[in-house]
Design a protein around this motif. Sequence first.
Motif, PDB file in Angstrom:
ATOM      1  N   ASN A 139       0.798  -1.234   0.000  1.00  0.00           N
ATOM      2  CA  ASN A 139       0.000   0.000   0.000  1.00  0.00           C
ATOM      3  C   ASN A 139       0.828   1.281   0.000  1.00  0.00           C
ATOM      4  OD1 ASN A 139      -2.478  -1.441   0.020  1.00  0.00           O
ATOM      5  ND2 ASN A 139      -2.369  -1.645   2.247  1.00  0.00           N
ATOM      6  N   ASP A 140       2.150   1.162  -0.142  1.00  0.00           N
ATOM      7  CA  ASP A 140       3.037   2.327  -0.229  1.00  0.00           C
ATOM      8  C   ASP A 140       3.255   2.745  -1.672  1.00  0.00           C
ATOM      9  OD1 ASP A 140       3.552   2.588   2.461  1.00  0.00           O
ATOM     10  OD2 ASP A 140       5.630   1.897   2.364  1.00  0.00           O
ATOM     11  N   VAL A 141       3.780   3.946  -1.815  1.00  0.00           N
ATOM     12  CA  VAL A 141       4.460   4.355  -3.038  1.00  0.00           C
ATOM     13  C   VAL A 141       5.792   4.957  -2.633  1.00  0.00           C
ATOM     14  CG1 VAL A 141       2.307   4.831  -4.266  1.00  0.00           C
ATOM     15  CG2 VAL A 141       3.490   6.693  -3.110  1.00  0.00           C
ATOM     16  N   VAL A 142       6.732   4.981  -3.558  1.00  0.00           N
ATOM     17  CA  VAL A 142       7.951   5.763  -3.391  1.00  0.00           C
ATOM     18  C   VAL A 142       7.803   7.021  -4.232  1.00  0.00           C
ATOM     19  CG1 VAL A 142      10.445   5.869  -3.786  1.00  0.00           C
ATOM     20  CG2 VAL A 142       9.406   3.769  -2.899  1.00  0.00           C
ATOM     21  N   VAL A 143       8.116   8.147  -3.626  1.00  0.00           N
ATOM     22  CA  VAL A 143       8.019   9.431  -4.309  1.00  0.00           C
ATOM     23  C   VAL A 143       9.409  10.043  -4.440  1.00  0.00           C
ATOM     24  CG1 VAL A 143       7.064  11.769  -4.241  1.00  0.00           C
ATOM     25  CG2 VAL A 143       5.689   9.832  -3.445  1.00  0.00           C
TER      26      VAL A 143
ATOM     27  N   GLY B 279       4.005  -0.091  -4.245  1.00  0.00           N
ATOM     28  CA  GLY B 279       4.055  -1.320  -3.475  1.00  0.00           C
ATOM     29  C   GLY B 279       2.939  -2.268  -3.852  1.00  0.00           C
ATOM     30  N   TYR B 280       3.046  -3.498  -3.382  1.00  0.00           N
ATOM     31  CA  TYR B 280       2.025  -4.503  -3.661  1.00  0.00           C
ATOM     32  C   TYR B 280       0.671  -4.026  -3.141  1.00  0.00           C
ATOM     33  CZ  TYR B 280      -0.523  -8.914  -3.634  1.00  0.00           C
ATOM     34  OH  TYR B 280      -1.461  -9.889  -3.845  1.00  0.00           O
TER      35      TYR B 280
ATOM     36  N   VAL C  83       2.737   5.308 -11.445  1.00  0.00           N
ATOM     37  CA  VAL C  83       4.118   5.750 -11.622  1.00  0.00           C
ATOM     38  C   VAL C  83       4.145   6.927 -12.592  1.00  0.00           C
ATOM     39  CG1 VAL C  83       6.378   5.091 -12.538  1.00  0.00           C
ATOM     40  CG2 VAL C  83       5.103   3.495 -11.083  1.00  0.00           C
ATOM     41  N   GLY C  84       4.917   7.952 -12.245  1.00  0.00           N
ATOM     42  CA  GLY C  84       5.005   9.146 -13.061  1.00  0.00           C
ATOM     43  C   GLY C  84       4.020  10.240 -12.673  1.00  0.00           C
ATOM     44  N   GLN C  85       3.130   9.942 -11.742  1.00  0.00           N
ATOM     45  CA  GLN C  85       2.107  10.921 -11.355  1.00  0.00           C
ATOM     46  C   GLN C  85       2.678  11.965 -10.395  1.00  0.00           C
ATOM     47  OE1 GLN C  85      -1.390   9.083  -9.721  1.00  0.00           O
ATOM     48  NE2 GLN C  85      -2.598  10.965  -9.787  1.00  0.00           N
ATOM     49  N   ARG C  86       2.307  13.226 -10.606  1.00  0.00           N
ATOM     50  CA  ARG C  86       2.657  14.316  -9.682  1.00  0.00           C
ATOM     51  C   ARG C  86       1.727  14.243  -8.467  1.00  0.00           C
ATOM     52  NH1 ARG C  86       2.064  19.389 -10.734  1.00  0.00           N
ATOM     53  NH2 ARG C  86       4.144  20.336 -10.759  1.00  0.00           N
ATOM     54  N   VAL C  87       2.319  14.308  -7.278  1.00  0.00           N
ATOM     55  CA  VAL C  87       1.547  14.174  -6.044  1.00  0.00           C
ATOM     56  C   VAL C  87       2.056  15.149  -4.993  1.00  0.00           C
ATOM     57  CG1 VAL C  87       0.904  11.750  -6.381  1.00  0.00           C
ATOM     58  CG2 VAL C  87       3.077  12.316  -5.247  1.00  0.00           C
TER      59      VAL C  87
ATOM     60  N   ILE D 197       5.870   6.198   1.333  1.00  0.00           N
ATOM     61  CA  ILE D 197       4.718   6.786   2.001  1.00  0.00           C
ATOM     62  C   ILE D 197       3.462   6.024   1.600  1.00  0.00           C
ATOM     63  CG2 ILE D 197       4.580   8.482   0.113  1.00  0.00           C
ATOM     64  CD1 ILE D 197       3.351  10.470   2.052  1.00  0.00           C
ATOM     65  N   GLU D 198       2.514   5.912   2.526  1.00  0.00           N
ATOM     66  CA  GLU D 198       1.255   5.269   2.192  1.00  0.00           C
ATOM     67  C   GLU D 198       0.530   6.077   1.117  1.00  0.00           C
ATOM     68  OE1 GLU D 198      -1.262   3.187   5.224  1.00  0.00           O
ATOM     69  OE2 GLU D 198      -0.089   4.455   6.571  1.00  0.00           O
ATOM     70  N   ALA D 199       0.011   5.393   0.133  1.00  0.00           N
ATOM     71  CA  ALA D 199      -0.653   6.065  -0.983  1.00  0.00           C
ATOM     72  C   ALA D 199      -1.815   6.935  -0.513  1.00  0.00           C
ATOM     73  CB  ALA D 199      -1.141   5.031  -1.992  1.00  0.00           C
TER      74      ALA D 199
END
Length: 305
Positions: free
Chosen positions: A29-33, A76-77, A84-88, A106-108
Motif C-alpha cells: 500500500n506504499d508508493v515511493v516518491v 508497493g504490492y 508511476v510518473g504521477q505528480r503528487v 509513504i502510504e498512498a
Amino acid sequence: MKAIVVTDQAAGTRGMMLAERPVPSAAINDVVVRIHASGFVPTELEWPSTWTDRTGRDKTPSIPGHELAGVVTALGYGTTGLSVGQRVFGLADWHRDGTLAEYVAIEARNLAPLPGDVDFTAGASLPISGLTAWQGLFQHGRLQPGQSILAHGAAGAVGTMVTQLAREAGAYVIGTGRAADRDKALDFGAHEFVDLEQDALEDVGDVDVVFDVLGGDVQKRSAAQVRAGGTLVSVVGPIQARPAEGRAVDFVVEADRAELGEIVQRVRDGRLRTNIGDISTLDDAVAALNPTERRKGKTIIRVRP
C-alpha cells in the motif's frame, strides 16, 4: 540518496546534518516518491514520533520533514489510486522517515494528485498548514457563515490559511500577532488585527471560534471570549483553559486526500494564496532551517529543480 538526518534530540535543528541514506522501498500500500520540494515544521524535533517508532524503539538517525511534493516512482504490492510518473503532494506518516530527502516511502492514501499548473514548491507548502486550518475550522470548530473567529498567529503559515479559509466561508476574521504582522495579516484577509503586545485582547469581545496556535497565557485569555456554544480549537497540545459555556478541542492534523484536493483547487483558482518564506536547496537546508532572523513564512526545501 541525500537526506537531512537528526540523531540528538537535545540539539534541535542545530543537530541536523546532510548524510547519505538508503533509498526506501515500497511496502504494501506504499508508493515511493521522488521528492521535488519539502516543507518542515520547526516543532517537529520536539515530537516523540521524530525519535521513536510506534513501538517506542529508537529510530535514529531519522529523517525529519512531513510535507512533500514530487513524482511517484514505484508502487508497493496492492497499491491503488496512484500511478508511476504521477505528480503528487501530501503528508507523510509521523513515525516513519520523512521528506527532507531525495526519496520517501509513504502510504498512498496520504497523497493527493498535484495538478500540473501548481508548482512543486507551492504543493509542498500546503499539507500541514492547509489541512490544519481546514480540519480546525470545519471539522473541529464547526465554523458557519456569519460567525466570528479569533485567529491567533494570523501572519504565520497556519494562520494565513485559517484567515483565508474562514473568510471564504463567510466568517468575520480577527487576526492577532505582533505589530510587525499587522499588514501581512490584513493582506491575507483578516478584517481587523489585534497586536498581542500592545492592544487589549479583551476589547475584541465574544467570538464563536478561537483558533489557537500559541497556547499559554494567550489561550487562557482567549477562552473567556468564546461565547456560549462556541469552540476553542488548539493545535498546541492539551487544553489549558476551557470556555465557560463552550467546547474546547485539541487535535493533531491528519492526512486526507479529499481535503488536500479541496485546498489545492483553491490555490488553482486564486481563492487561496500560499505563505512561503525562504526557499533553499537540500545542500543548504541545514542553514535554512536554522535561521538567524524570524521566519517570514514557510521555509521550503527545493530538493530538485
